[in-house]
Design an enzyme around this catalytic site. Structure first.
Site, PDB file in Angstrom:
ATOM      1  N   ARG A  29       0.850  -1.186   0.000  1.00 44.42           N
ATOM      2  CA  ARG A  29       0.000   0.000   0.000  1.00 44.42           C
ATOM      3  C   ARG A  29       0.891   1.244   0.000  1.00 44.42           C
ATOM      4  NH1 ARG A  29      -3.472  -2.849  -1.607  1.00 44.42           N
ATOM      5  NH2 ARG A  29      -5.422  -3.408  -0.571  1.00 44.42           N
ATOM      6  N   HIS A  64      -1.423   0.434  -9.609  1.00 45.97           N
ATOM      7  CA  HIS A  64      -2.027  -0.525  -8.690  1.00 45.97           C
ATOM      8  C   HIS A  64      -2.543  -1.743  -9.462  1.00 45.97           C
ATOM      9  CE1 HIS A  64      -4.208  -1.009  -4.600  1.00 45.97           C
ATOM     10  NE2 HIS A  64      -3.940  -2.184  -5.130  1.00 45.97           N
TER      11      HIS A  64
HETATM   12  P1  NAP Z   1      -1.520 -11.692   4.759  1.00 45.13           P
HETATM   13  O1  NAP Z   1      -1.622 -13.111   4.311  1.00 45.13           O
HETATM   14  O2  NAP Z   1      -2.427 -11.206   5.812  1.00 45.13           O
HETATM   15  O3  NAP Z   1      -0.004 -11.485   5.208  1.00 45.13           O
HETATM   16  C1  NAP Z   1       0.433 -10.345   5.875  1.00 45.13           C
HETATM   17  C2  NAP Z   1       1.841 -10.590   6.364  1.00 45.13           C
HETATM   18  O4  NAP Z   1       2.339  -9.400   6.987  1.00 45.13           O
HETATM   19  C3  NAP Z   1       1.905 -11.695   7.426  1.00 45.13           C
HETATM   20  O5  NAP Z   1       3.077 -12.456   7.276  1.00 45.13           O
HETATM   21  C4  NAP Z   1       1.952 -10.897   8.737  1.00 45.13           C
HETATM   22  O6  NAP Z   1       2.592 -11.577   9.797  1.00 45.13           O
HETATM   23  C5  NAP Z   1       2.784  -9.712   8.314  1.00 45.13           C
HETATM   24  N1  NAP Z   1       2.550  -8.576   9.213  1.00 45.13           N
HETATM   25  C6  NAP Z   1       1.409  -7.889   9.417  1.00 45.13           C
HETATM   26  N2  NAP Z   1       1.590  -6.925  10.340  1.00 45.13           N
HETATM   27  C7  NAP Z   1       2.877  -7.033  10.738  1.00 45.13           C
HETATM   28  C8  NAP Z   1       3.668  -6.340  11.676  1.00 45.13           C
HETATM   29  N3  NAP Z   1       3.162  -5.331  12.403  1.00 45.13           N
HETATM   30  N4  NAP Z   1       4.940  -6.722  11.825  1.00 45.13           N
HETATM   31  C9  NAP Z   1       5.456  -7.739  11.114  1.00 45.13           C
HETATM   32  N5  NAP Z   1       4.766  -8.443  10.194  1.00 45.13           N
HETATM   33  C10 NAP Z   1       3.491  -8.083  10.015  1.00 45.13           C
HETATM   34  O7  NAP Z   1      -1.685 -10.711   3.528  1.00 45.13           O
HETATM   35  P2  NAP Z   1      -1.433 -11.016   1.971  1.00 45.13           P
HETATM   36  O8  NAP Z   1      -2.599 -11.721   1.393  1.00 45.13           O
HETATM   37  O9  NAP Z   1      -0.084 -11.616   1.817  1.00 45.13           O
HETATM   38  O10 NAP Z   1      -1.432  -9.524   1.389  1.00 45.13           O
HETATM   39  C11 NAP Z   1      -0.511  -8.559   1.857  1.00 45.13           C
HETATM   40  C12 NAP Z   1      -0.883  -7.182   1.354  1.00 45.13           C
HETATM   41  O11 NAP Z   1      -0.575  -7.063  -0.020  1.00 45.13           O
HETATM   42  C13 NAP Z   1      -2.365  -6.832   1.427  1.00 45.13           C
HETATM   43  O12 NAP Z   1      -2.757  -6.453   2.725  1.00 45.13           O
HETATM   44  C14 NAP Z   1      -2.474  -5.710   0.428  1.00 45.13           C
HETATM   45  O13 NAP Z   1      -2.266  -4.471   1.079  1.00 45.13           O
HETATM   46  C15 NAP Z   1      -1.329  -5.984  -0.552  1.00 45.13           C
HETATM   47  N6  NAP Z   1      -1.815  -6.347  -1.895  1.00 45.13           N
HETATM   48  C16 NAP Z   1      -1.489  -5.561  -2.944  1.00 45.13           C
HETATM   49  C17 NAP Z   1      -1.901  -5.905  -4.211  1.00 45.13           C
HETATM   50  C18 NAP Z   1      -1.503  -5.080  -5.398  1.00 45.13           C
HETATM   51  O14 NAP Z   1      -1.974  -5.308  -6.507  1.00 45.13           O
HETATM   52  N7  NAP Z   1      -0.611  -4.137  -5.234  1.00 45.13           N
HETATM   53  C19 NAP Z   1      -2.650  -7.063  -4.420  1.00 45.13           C
HETATM   54  C20 NAP Z   1      -2.974  -7.834  -3.325  1.00 45.13           C
HETATM   55  C21 NAP Z   1      -2.550  -7.471  -2.064  1.00 45.13           C
HETATM   56  P3  NAP Z   1       1.935 -12.923  10.408  1.00 45.13           P
HETATM   57  O15 NAP Z   1       2.057 -13.951   9.303  1.00 45.13           O
HETATM   58  O16 NAP Z   1       2.809 -13.248  11.549  1.00 45.13           O
HETATM   59  O17 NAP Z   1       0.524 -12.588  10.737  1.00 45.13           O
HETATM   60  C1  GLV Z   2      -5.258  -5.268  -3.914  1.00 48.20           C
HETATM   61  O1  GLV Z   2      -4.622  -4.282  -3.747  1.00 48.20           O
HETATM   62  C2  GLV Z   2      -5.654  -6.170  -2.891  1.00 48.20           C
HETATM   63  O2  GLV Z   2      -5.589  -5.828  -1.704  1.00 48.20           O
HETATM   64  O3  GLV Z   2      -6.059  -7.290  -3.239  1.00 48.20           O
END
Ligand code: NAP
Ligand code: GLV
Length: 309
Positions: free
Chosen positions: A224, A272
């Site tokens: 983000r 994005h």
């Molecule tokens: P997720 O499965 O919830 O993983 C989040 C990771 O971040 C987990 O490993 C979590 O640790 C870690 N984390 C969260 N808060 C933390 C903190 N304070 N300190 C250290 N580690 C922390 O999420 P995801 O599905 O991988 O997605 C991640 C992010 O990618 C989304 O929230 C979104 O903002 C972004 N995204 C962007 C796009 C795009 O097109 N640009 C697309 C999809 C997603 P734990 O495993 O220990 O809980």
């Molecule tokens: C995209 O940014 C998502 O959070 O899936």
């Protein structure tokens, strides 16, 4: 009972068709044609307007159309007793892995320098580094960060990742806590951010943390925009401490016309689009959760509102 769909300005038809394949009896009502708000049982949303969810008195579950849920939690009036589910979609994971691998390889194989050479008609080979000598860091080892890490590990990169809880992923050193964060930063020639946006992670990439990267590092932010303190990144780019950045996400989207990133040669801008939620792949997970909820089972990937992800 019906599902409300809100994802302006996206075309709802592919979603209605894909959900219909999995749940033929599900009635999808596309905002603003929602009929009687009392009828709505599920809301499937991306960046819903504030107040929309609070106006649905019989809402049973809020389903995010994205992996991130800060776009929903930003509404102070969302019904707190209704479970919020983030999206885990194999298509999203594949898209993100592709994008991260592409940009890591781009920096690893020194493409920005070759592009500059081409502009000056310079025919000059640059030394090639073996992946085992390239240190890559991943902030966030969840669905997306761990998948990207595994793909990068298959190339043999020297990887370290950071998460809140302890992890064990083959081919990657995993760290936690503030010390762990700085240990990852200090070794990362290429840093990938895949954290959720929460109270704890907003502005996490600032002068101190980005300054801890080795001289000449590259940043890939696909999480983000608000993870980055833009003026700090720009200062570190100006100083040459950071050699380049790939930015897929921004504090204000679309990125305003007058933003300095647009004209910064070392910044690659993506609107994005690192990874899209594709109805074809995402509908089955969403339908599965609707089925679970209807049959009294726990849904998967329910957000912890205290943690914010
Ligand atoms: P997720 O499965 O919830 O993983 C989040 C990771 O971040 C987990 O490993 C979590 O640790 C870690 N984390 C969260 N808060 C933390 C903190 N304070 N300190 C250290 N580690 C922390 O999420 P995801 O599905 O991988 O997605 C991640 C992010 O990618 C989304 O929230 C979104 O903002 C972004 N995204 C962007 C796009 C795009 O097109 N640009 C697309 C999809 C997603 P734990 O495993 O220990 O809980
Ligand atoms: C995209 O940014 C998502 O959070 O899936």
């Amino acid at each position: 009972m019906p599902l409300l769909f809100y994802s302006e300005p996206d075309d709802p038809v592919p979603w209605i068709e894909a959900l219909g394949e999995h749940l033929p009896d599900l009635e999808v009502r596309v905002w603003p044609e929602i009929g009687n708000p009392d009828d709505i049982e599920f809301a499937l949303v991306w960046q819903p307007p504030r107040g929309l969810l609070a106006a649905l008195p019989h809402l049973q579950a809020i389903l995010s159309l994205g992996a991130g849920v800060e776009h929903i939690l930003a509404d102070p009036n969302i019904p707190r007793n209704v479970p919020l589910v983030r999206l885990v979609d194999p298509g999203l994971t594949t898209g993100m892995t592709e994008f991260v691998v592409m940009r890591v390889l781009h920096y690893h194989r020194r493409m920005p320098e070759y592009e500059a050479q081409r502009r000056d008609r310079v025919w000059q080979l640059l030394p090639q580094t073996h992946p085992s000598d390239r240190r890559v860091g991943i902030l966030g080892l969840g669905e997306l960060g761990s998948a990207a890490s595994r793909a990068l590990a298959s190339f043999g990169f020297d990887l370290a990742g950071w998460s809140r809880s302890a992890k064990s992923i083959d081919g990657i050193a995993t760290l936690q806590g503030e010390d762990g964060l700085f240990a990852v930063l200090e070794r990362s020639e290429i840093l990938v951010c895949l954290l959720p946006l929460t109270r704890e992670t907003e502005g996490i990439l600032d002068a101190t943390t980005l300054g801890a990267l080795p001289q000449g590092a590259h940043l890939i932010n696909v999480a983000r925009g608000a993870h980055v303190v833009d003026n700090d990144l720009l200062s570190l780019l100006d100083a040459g401490h950071i050699s380049g950045a790939t930015l897929d996400v921004f504090r204000n989207e679309p990125l305003p016309d007058d933003h300095p990133y647009w004209t910064y040669p070392q910044v690659m801008i993506m609107p994005h689009g690192a990874a899209w939620t594709l109805p074809k792949t995402a509908a089955s997970t969403i339908a599965d959760n609707i089925r679970r909820h209807r049959s009294g089972e726990l849904m998967t990937h329910v957000v912890n509102p205290e943690q914010g992800y």
